[in-house]
Design an enzyme around this catalytic site. Structure first.
Site, PDB file in Angstrom:
ATOM      1  N   ASP A  40       0.864  -1.182   0.000  1.00 37.98           N
ATOM      2  CA  ASP A  40       0.000   0.000   0.000  1.00 37.98           C
ATOM      3  C   ASP A  40       0.898   1.229   0.000  1.00 37.98           C
ATOM      4  O   ASP A  40       1.832   1.326   0.797  1.00 37.98           O
ATOM      5  CB  ASP A  40      -0.927   0.024   1.212  1.00 37.98           C
ATOM      6  CG  ASP A  40      -2.110   0.965   1.003  1.00 37.98           C
ATOM      7  OD1 ASP A  40      -1.890   2.192   0.971  1.00 37.98           O
ATOM      8  OD2 ASP A  40      -3.240   0.476   0.864  1.00 37.98           O
ATOM      9  N   ASN A 105      -5.099  -4.931  -6.550  1.00 34.22           N
ATOM     10  CA  ASN A 105      -6.258  -4.235  -5.997  1.00 34.22           C
ATOM     11  C   ASN A 105      -6.061  -2.724  -5.904  1.00 34.22           C
ATOM     12  O   ASN A 105      -7.028  -1.985  -5.721  1.00 34.22           O
ATOM     13  CB  ASN A 105      -6.575  -4.786  -4.603  1.00 34.22           C
ATOM     14  CG  ASN A 105      -7.752  -4.100  -3.968  1.00 34.22           C
ATOM     15  OD1 ASN A 105      -8.899  -4.309  -4.360  1.00 34.22           O
ATOM     16  ND2 ASN A 105      -7.482  -3.243  -2.982  1.00 34.22           N
ATOM     17  N   SER A 157     -13.899  -2.508 -12.032  1.00 35.17           N
ATOM     18  CA  SER A 157     -15.001  -1.862 -11.326  1.00 35.17           C
ATOM     19  C   SER A 157     -16.240  -1.890 -12.202  1.00 35.17           C
ATOM     20  O   SER A 157     -16.143  -1.797 -13.433  1.00 35.17           O
ATOM     21  CB  SER A 157     -14.650  -0.412 -11.000  1.00 35.17           C
ATOM     22  OG  SER A 157     -15.799   0.302 -10.573  1.00 35.17           O
ATOM     23  N   TYR A 168     -11.615   7.097 -14.270  1.00 36.81           N
ATOM     24  CA  TYR A 168     -11.790   5.864 -13.499  1.00 36.81           C
ATOM     25  C   TYR A 168     -12.469   4.792 -14.346  1.00 36.81           C
ATOM     26  O   TYR A 168     -11.991   3.653 -14.446  1.00 36.81           O
ATOM     27  CB  TYR A 168     -12.626   6.182 -12.253  1.00 36.81           C
ATOM     28  CG  TYR A 168     -12.756   5.039 -11.271  1.00 36.81           C
ATOM     29  CD1 TYR A 168     -11.717   4.738 -10.397  1.00 36.81           C
ATOM     30  CD2 TYR A 168     -13.923   4.288 -11.193  1.00 36.81           C
ATOM     31  CE1 TYR A 168     -11.829   3.706  -9.481  1.00 36.81           C
ATOM     32  CE2 TYR A 168     -14.044   3.254 -10.273  1.00 36.81           C
ATOM     33  CZ  TYR A 168     -13.001   2.972  -9.420  1.00 36.81           C
ATOM     34  OH  TYR A 168     -13.108   1.950  -8.520  1.00 36.81           O
ATOM     35  N   LYS A 172     -10.513   1.333 -15.775  1.00 37.11           N
ATOM     36  CA  LYS A 172     -11.044   0.072 -15.270  1.00 37.11           C
ATOM     37  C   LYS A 172     -11.534  -0.795 -16.431  1.00 37.11           C
ATOM     38  O   LYS A 172     -11.347  -2.021 -16.429  1.00 37.11           O
ATOM     39  CB  LYS A 172     -12.178   0.318 -14.278  1.00 37.11           C
ATOM     40  CG  LYS A 172     -11.731   0.918 -12.949  1.00 37.11           C
ATOM     41  CD  LYS A 172     -10.808  -0.011 -12.173  1.00 37.11           C
ATOM     42  CE  LYS A 172     -10.557   0.497 -10.768  1.00 37.11           C
ATOM     43  NZ  LYS A 172      -9.638  -0.397 -10.007  1.00 37.11           N
ATOM     44  N   ARG A 203     -12.333   2.288   1.142  1.00 37.30           N
ATOM     45  CA  ARG A 203     -11.860   3.631   1.458  1.00 37.30           C
ATOM     46  C   ARG A 203     -12.378   4.640   0.435  1.00 37.30           C
ATOM     47  O   ARG A 203     -12.649   5.788   0.777  1.00 37.30           O
ATOM     48  CB  ARG A 203     -10.329   3.645   1.479  1.00 37.30           C
ATOM     49  CG  ARG A 203      -9.747   4.980   1.917  1.00 37.30           C
ATOM     50  CD  ARG A 203      -8.304   4.863   2.340  1.00 37.30           C
ATOM     51  NE  ARG A 203      -7.490   4.167   1.370  1.00 37.30           N
ATOM     52  CZ  ARG A 203      -6.190   4.450   1.183  1.00 37.30           C
ATOM     53  NH1 ARG A 203      -5.616   5.398   1.868  1.00 37.30           N
ATOM     54  NH2 ARG A 203      -5.485   3.767   0.308  1.00 37.30           N
TER      55      ARG A 203
END
Length: 306
Positions: A40, A105, A157, A168, A172, A203
């Site tokens: 991370d 991820n 996603s 985004y 994806k 998150r």
């Protein structure tokens, strides 16, 4: 089953958040015997330098796994950098002598809506989402090939079906092509590559404005209800590759590219319009798994010399 992943080593990116998808996947694997390289970057959800970077995020998550009795090593590197992927795979090899599973991820969000989107925002998403998955796959690939086995789960996603945030949604969606291409090259080596389209509390989704939707998402769409699917895709039991699955609230389903029967392209616009009406009404679908499938569907002989 306890011990299902005994002796396996997994790399999981974007796994720092205790309530997030990445950590849920890492915990599921660790509780069943896998040893984890947990990554991370510890940055903000928009991936902006001014949001800062916190290297302690990955270490804290790895410690949570160790507190549960698992084996885990932290990586705070940027997945958009090729060297980060090489370093993570090297850590796995130096520590445990192998790498078996990659769960991609890591991801970022955006505050820009179409058409008011700038190039820098798109480039950030390309770097984290697409290059992040490419770099880890490339770093692990020769070791997968050598041992004759590997598992990769990329995280897309449902935004790919259409979403206000173009950067985004676009990147994806790009994971469909990357996942299926890698699956083609991996199949002879028992390298299974699949795509997850999760609908889950995370998150990123925790930043949504308060609403009934957000409340229901938090109550019913926990990351731990998706982790078993990722576990299966990462296991020796997995016998599918190049596939996509949407999942959430303890359910999942297969997502495919599919095409209707072909219609002739007439010379007149009226003719094309009539064919368009027919094809929009058509409910007979053929699943497409590759460029070749599409060419054959359009009339290219399947056995033609290539």
């Amino acid at each position: 089953m306890p011990g299902e992943f005994e002796g396996r080593v997994a790399l999981v990116t974007g796994a720092g958040d205790a309530d997030g998808l990445g950590f849920a996947h890492a915990r599921y694997l660790a509780e069943r015997g896998a040893r984890i390289v947990l990554n991370d970057y510890g940055g903000g959800t928009l991936g902006l330098p001014e949001q800062g970077v916190d290297s302690s995020v990955a270490e804290a998550a790895a410690q949570r796994l160790r507190d549960l009795g698992g084996q885990a090593i932290a990586s705070a590197g940027d997945v958009g950098e090729a060297q980060t992927a090489l370093d993570m795979v090297a850590t796995a090899l130096d520590t445990w002598g192998r790498i078996d599973i990659v769960v991609n991820n890591a991801g970022i969000a955006s505050a820009q809506f179409f058409p008011d989107i700038d190039e820098a925002d798109m480039q950030r998403h390309v770097r984290v989402t697409l290059l992040g998955c490419l770099q880890t796959a490339r770093a692990a690939w020769p070791h997968f090939v050598k041992q004759g086995r590997g598992r990769i789960v990329n995280t897309g996603s449902p935004a790919c079906f259409g979403n206000e945030i173009a950067s985004y949604a676009s990147t994806k969606a790009g994971l469909f092509g990357l996942t299926r291409t890698a699956a083609i090259f991996g199949e002879p080596h028992d390298i299974r590559v699949n795509l997850l389209l999760p609908a889950a509390w995370s998150r990123l989704t925790s930043l949504l404005p308060d609403s009934g939707f957000k409340t229901r998402l938090h109550a019913d769409f926990g990351a731990d209800r998706i982790a078993p699917l990722v576990g299966w895709l990462a296991s020796d039991r997995c016998d599918v590759t190049g596939e996509a699955f949407t999942a959430g609230a303890g359910r999942f389903s297969r997502v495919v590219f599919a095409t209707t029967d072909t219609q002739p392209i007439e010379t007149s616009l009226d003719g094309v319009g009539a064919a368009m009406e027919a094809t929009m009404r058509d409910t007979k679908w053929t699943v497409l798994r590759s460029t070749q499938d599409n060419m054959v569907h359009l009339g290219m002989p399947e056995d033609i010399d290539r």
